[in-house]
Design an enzyme around this catalytic site. Structure first.
Site, PDB file in Angstrom:
ATOM      1  N   HIS A 107      -4.821  -4.248  11.128  1.00 24.53           N
ATOM      2  CA  HIS A 107      -5.343  -3.604   9.934  1.00 24.53           C
ATOM      3  C   HIS A 107      -6.789  -3.215  10.212  1.00 24.53           C
ATOM      4  CE1 HIS A 107      -1.944  -4.370   7.338  1.00 24.53           C
ATOM      5  NE2 HIS A 107      -1.985  -5.675   7.578  1.00 24.53           N
ATOM      6  N   CYS A 133      -5.939   1.470  10.080  1.00 25.19           N
ATOM      7  CA  CYS A 133      -6.479   2.365   9.065  1.00 25.19           C
ATOM      8  C   CYS A 133      -7.994   2.381   9.146  1.00 25.19           C
ATOM      9  CB  CYS A 133      -6.044   1.906   7.671  1.00 25.19           C
ATOM     10  SG  CYS A 133      -4.357   2.388   7.272  1.00 25.19           S
TER      11      CYS A 133
END
Length: 537
Positions: free
Chosen positions: A366, A409
């Site tokens: 992430h 991301c």
């Protein structure tokens, strides 16, 4: 080519045949469909069979091998062009006068290169009432050929494609629309130099762009879902001579210069100077060992960060592909922020870099702007990670290419569809001091490349079973283009194209990767001896 008996010519064709795989042969068959009949092509088993058919039709001979060069150029097998005495640039220069692959066939092949497996399944479902029930379509090329055989697709009728792509992919719809509009404005027959004076339909705007290699024509189509879509017609080499065309003016339409002059557009430039430009050298990649590839695969996290389902597929593909490329792959799973930093310090001091050509690090996690999460939910700056391998910090890698691929991301989460998740959570903006772009993440030294899955501020997508769009595209393009002699930046451009055309099942979510680099030379991986991993099973 020398030798009246054509011995050397045949040897050359055999050499090229040995380099081409089954997918390449299928592509060549498709591109030759307008030159050789379906019946004859159906019996083709190898590239040599195609070469013989072209020889029989006098499209290919000892004195003129340009068509073969064009075909290799079309399938992006540029490394084989030198065997014919061509370069990529030389082929581009001569396409406008000698190219034989029609704009229609070029357009269809471009579509086939960008139709994903998911798209293919959706297209087959939409056309289920028009296709033979017992006929299994395994590839996009096979589907397009079947549509042609069924009479649903012709050079002058692409309505079926427009209908299916309206539902499946607005990007591919734009490609079809550009072909249709170009066909209205440009000559119907193959390689005709004069152009009929005609205005593009649907209020399309026509623009001219010049480069040392070619003059390209772009049609900017009307808004699609509220956006103006600009597509290069030069993808299909719809280019013409810039100079005037001698001969009788009776029954002859104006040439390109006349057409654009009347449309108040300035056409300048040309082909001069391209051969005099200095060539960029390549990094040394012929050492006894290729290099180390680190893969950090964070799947399960402490706290409220969700599990990254599907990431094991990415790690597995990276291991297979970089091992195939000759690197020694080391995979680390579920690393905390401190463990990530310790790993960087360990490999920064490692003597294993000595005698190796390059260093690769892939991070799957992430992330937020300019940083990735450790398993413990704490952020690690991408710049901090990369700075461990500068010439000062890691002398063993001085003047060697250092590649970092980050699947994470770089912005806040969005609402997710059922089978696609975003690699981020809604960020705590109090923890972010400023937005950091990929270029700002790279140390201020040469020989670095950073491939980001998405541009700053946006999410990237991951299929819970098939892995992430970016890593899967990266692995796929490496396997396809390394054997063709492409450099890493050209490959990443193809990755950008691949990912940018993908869309979730609802057709509303997109992604755009972003590379940044301080490379000083071309990075070209040596062609592995064995077949790509995708062809080993």
């Amino acid at each position: 080519m020398e030798g009246s008996d054509g011995w050397q010519f045949r040897q050359l064709l055999l050499l090229i045949d040995e380099k081409l795989g089954s997918e390449d042969v299928a592509a060549l068959k498709f591109l030759c469909t307008d030159l050789i009949t379906f019946r004859k092509l159906e019996s083709v088993q190898s590239a040599m069979d195609i070469f013989q058919l072209l020889i029989d039709k006098d499209y290919l001979n000892e004195e003129d091998t340009f068509l073969l060069a064009e075909l290799l150029y079309r399938i992006k097998y540029h490394s084989l062009l030198s065997t014919l005495g061509y370069t990529k640039e030389k082929v581009q220069e001569r396409l406008h006068e000698k190219g034989k692959v029609s704009p229609y066939r070029q357009m269809l092949y471009e579509l086939s290169e960008n139709i994903t497996n998911e798209m293919l399944q959706e297209i087959v479902f939409l056309l289920r009432n028009h296709l033979p029930k017992r006929r299994r379509t395994a590839s996009a090329l096979e589907l397009l050929i079947l549509l042609e055989k069924q009479g649903l697709l012709t050079e002058n009728n692409v309505q079926t494609l427009e209908e299916v792509f309206t539902s499946v992919s607005p990007d591919l719809l734009a490609t079809v629309n550009c072909y249709r509009m170009a066909k209205v404005s440009l000559p119907q027959q193959e390689n005709t130099l004069p152009i009929k004076e005609s205005s593009p339909s649907n209020n399309a705007d026509i623009r001219v762009f010049n480069s040392p290699q070619e003059t390209s024509i772009r049609f900017v189509s009307p808004s699609i879902h509220g956006h103006c879509v600009e597509e290069p017609v030069s993808s299909w080499e719809l280019t013409g001579r810039v100079n005037s065309i001698p001969g009788s003016q009776d029954n002859m339409a104006p040439n390109l210069t006349q057409v654009f002059s009347k449309m108040n557009l300035q056409l300048s430039g040309g082909f001069s100077g391209a051969e005099n430009e200095p060539k960029v050298s390549s990094y040394k990649m012929d050492g006894p060992q290729r290099g180390i590839c680190l893969v950090i695969n964070n799947v399960k996290f402490d706290g409220d960060l969700p599990e990254r389902k599907g990431s094991y597929k990415d790690a597995w593909e990276l291991d297979r592909v970089f091992t195939w490329l000759g690197l020694e792959v080391r995979t680390y799973t579920d690393q905390t922020s401190d463990q990530i930093k310790e790993l960087m310090q360990t490999w920064q001091r490692s003597e294993d870099h000595k005698g190796r050509d390059c260093f690769v690090c892939c991070i799957l996690s992430h992330g937020e702007s300019g940083a990735v999460y450790g398993k413990d939910g704490k952020l690690v700056s991408i710049r901090t990670i990369m700075a461990h391998f500068t010439a000062k910090q890691c002398p063993q890698l001085t003047e060697k290419p250092k590649l970092f691929f980050v699947q994470a991301c770089q912005g806040k989460d969005i609402q997710r569809p059922v089978y696609v998740e975003a690699d981020a959570r809604v960020p705590d903006f109090s923890s972010i001091q400023q937005s950091i772009s990929p270029s700002e993440s790279i140390p201020e030294e040469a020989d670095f490349l950073l491939g980001m899955a998405t541009i700053d501020g946006y999410v990237s997508f991951r299929h819970v079973q098939e892995g992430t769009w970016y890593i899967q595209a990266l692995c796929s393009k490496l396997q396809l283009l390394v054997p063709r002699g492409e450099d890493i930046l050209s490959i990443l451009t193809e990755v950008n194209e691949d990912v940018s055309r993908r869309v979730d099942r609802y057709g509303t979510r997109k992604q755009m990767p972003q590379p940044a680099y301080t490379l000083r030379r071309k990075l070209i991986f040596p062609i592995p001896r064995g077949p790509p991993p995708s062809r080993q099973y």
